[in-house]
Write an enzyme that holds these catalytic residues in place. Sequence first.
Site, short mmCIF file in Angstrom:
data_model
loop_
_atom_site.label_atom_id
_atom_site.label_comp_id
_atom_site.label_asym_id
_atom_site.label_seq_id
_atom_site.Cartn_x
_atom_site.Cartn_y
_atom_site.Cartn_z
N ASP A 18 1.07 -5.43 8.12
CA ASP A 18 -0.05 -4.52 7.96
C ASP A 18 -1.31 -5.36 7.78
O ASP A 18 -1.43 -6.12 6.80
CB ASP A 18 0.20 -3.62 6.73
CG ASP A 18 -0.88 -2.56 6.57
OD1 ASP A 18 -2.05 -2.84 6.91
OD2 ASP A 18 -0.56 -1.46 6.08
N PHE B 186 0.85 -1.20 0.00
CA PHE B 186 0.00 0.00 0.00
C PHE B 186 0.89 1.26 0.00
O PHE B 186 1.92 1.29 0.67
CB PHE B 186 -0.89 -0.05 1.25
CG PHE B 186 -2.02 0.93 1.22
CD1 PHE B 186 -3.22 0.63 0.58
CD2 PHE B 186 -1.91 2.15 1.85
CE1 PHE B 186 -4.27 1.52 0.57
CE2 PHE B 186 -2.96 3.06 1.85
CZ PHE B 186 -4.14 2.74 1.19
C1 LIG Z 1 -6.41 1.38 4.12
C2 LIG Z 1 -4.98 1.06 4.31
C3 LIG Z 1 -4.11 1.97 4.95
C4 LIG Z 1 -4.64 3.31 5.37
O1 LIG Z 1 -3.86 4.06 6.21
P1 LIG Z 1 -4.50 5.38 6.89
O2 LIG Z 1 -3.43 5.93 7.70
O3 LIG Z 1 -5.70 4.93 7.65
O4 LIG Z 1 -4.93 6.28 5.79
C5 LIG Z 1 -2.79 1.57 5.14
N1 LIG Z 1 -2.34 0.36 4.72
C6 LIG Z 1 -3.16 -0.52 4.07
C7 LIG Z 1 -2.63 -1.83 3.63
C8 LIG Z 1 -4.49 -0.19 3.84
O5 LIG Z 1 -5.29 -1.03 3.22
#
Ligand SMILES: *Cc1c(COP(=O)(O)O)cnc(C)c1O
Length: 401
Positions: free
Chosen positions: A198, A121
Site C-alpha cells: 500500500d 491502515f
Molecule cells: C488514505 C489511505 C487509504 C484510503 O483508502 P480509500 O479507499 O481512498 O478511502 C488506504 N490505505 C492507506 C494506507 C491510506 O493512507
Amino acid sequence: MTHRLDATDPLASYRDRFVGAETSLVYFDGNSLGRPLRATGPRLAGFVEEEWGGRLIRGWDERWLELPQRIGDDLGRVLLGAAPGQATIGDSTTVLLYKLMRAAVAGRPGRSEIVLDRDNFPTDRYVADGVARECGLTLRWIDVDVTAGVTAEQLAEVVGPQTALVVLSHVAYRSAWLADVPELTRIAHEAGALVLWDLCHSAGSVPTSLDAWGVDLAVGCTYKYLNGGPGAPAFCYVASSLLDELTQPIQGWLGSVDPFLMGPSYVPAPGIRRFQSGTPPIVGMLALQDMVALIDEAGIEAVREKSVALTSYAVEVADSLLAPAGVVVASPRDPARRGGHVTLQHPLMREVTSVLWERDVIPDYRDPGGLRIGLSPLSTSFAEVERGLEMVRAALAGLTA
Ligand SMILES: *Cc1c(COP(=O)(O)O)cnc(C)c1O
C-alpha cells in the site's frame, strides 16, 4: 523575512504553484488531502468546455478510454519505478485492495494465510478480513510498535509455506515508518508468497523502484501527495510477470478483451486493463495529472530530499520547542526509516488540534495522543513548519495554564 532554510531550498518556488500558498494558513495535512494546484482550475474548466462539451461521446474513442493506462504509465515513469503497461487508475484504494487481494489469493491456491500487521491502515485490515472470510483463509497478524513498523525479523517469523499473501504499507499512516520494501518483498518471496504494498502514504513523496524491487502488487491514493482532489481515484500496479496469470473478481465489460463486441461472456483483457471493471472516472483523474507533471519537473529524488529536510526540521523544532512541554516524537528519528510526516505525542493533542483548527493551523489527530504533521514537499515551506509548531506550543501552554 524569509526563513534561512527556505532561502536555500532549490524547490522553494514550487510553493507558489498551489492555491492558498499566499495566505498565512499553516497546512499540515497534505498527507491526507493535498492542496489544489493553480493549474487545476483552468484544466477542469477547459475539460468541460472543450473535451466534454466539444467532443462529447467522441471523447471516449479519442482519449478517455486510454487515459487510465496513460496516467498509469506516467506514474510508473515519474515516481513508481515501473515500466509501461503495469499501472492504471481505477477505483478507490479500498476497492483496488479488494480486487488485488482476491486476485493474489486465487493465484496462490492451497495456501491458507494472509499476513498483515495490526497497525496497518483500517481499510486494509477490514478488506483483508472480508477476503479471508470469503475465501476460507486465516489472517496472520504481526504485532508492531506503533511508533515504528514491520521489520524484516518480524516478517520472517510469520511467513511460510502456508502464506498466500503479505499486505503491508510502504509508509505507516500513524508513525511514518518507512518499510524496507526490497528486503520484506524478498522474505515473502522466499516463502513463495505474493506481496501487496500500500503506497498511499508514500506515492508522490517517497520514490519507489517497484520493478527493481521485485514487487508483485501495489495500490496507492492520488488525493494525498498527488493532489488529485477529494475522492480522486486510486492507482494499482501489477508486475508484468503476473499480468497473464492473475484475474480479478469484479469482471466488468471494460476489463474484458473486446468490450464493444458485447459478447456473451467475460474473457479478461491481456495486460493491466483486465484490472479495470466499469467506465473509468475521467473527471476524477484530471487534477492529479498536473501534480504528476510538477513532480516530473522537480524530480522525485529532489522531492524526497526536500521531504527529508522538512521532517528533520520538524523533529529538530519539536525537540527544542515542544519537548520541554512533554511532547514526544512518535516517528522514526532516522530519516532513512521515515516517510513524509511526523507524529508528535502528548495526552492533550486532541484538544490542541481543535484549538489549532480555529487558528488556521491544520494538522490532524490520530490516537493515541498523536498530532500528525504532514509535510507535502512541494507545497510546504520551512517557515510554515516553524510557525505551525510555535502555534502548537502556544496551544499546549494555553491548555495547561
Ligand atoms: C488514505 C489511505 C487509504 C484510503 O483508502 P480509500 O479507499 O481512498 O478511502 C488506504 N490505505 C492507506 C494506507 C491510506 O493512507
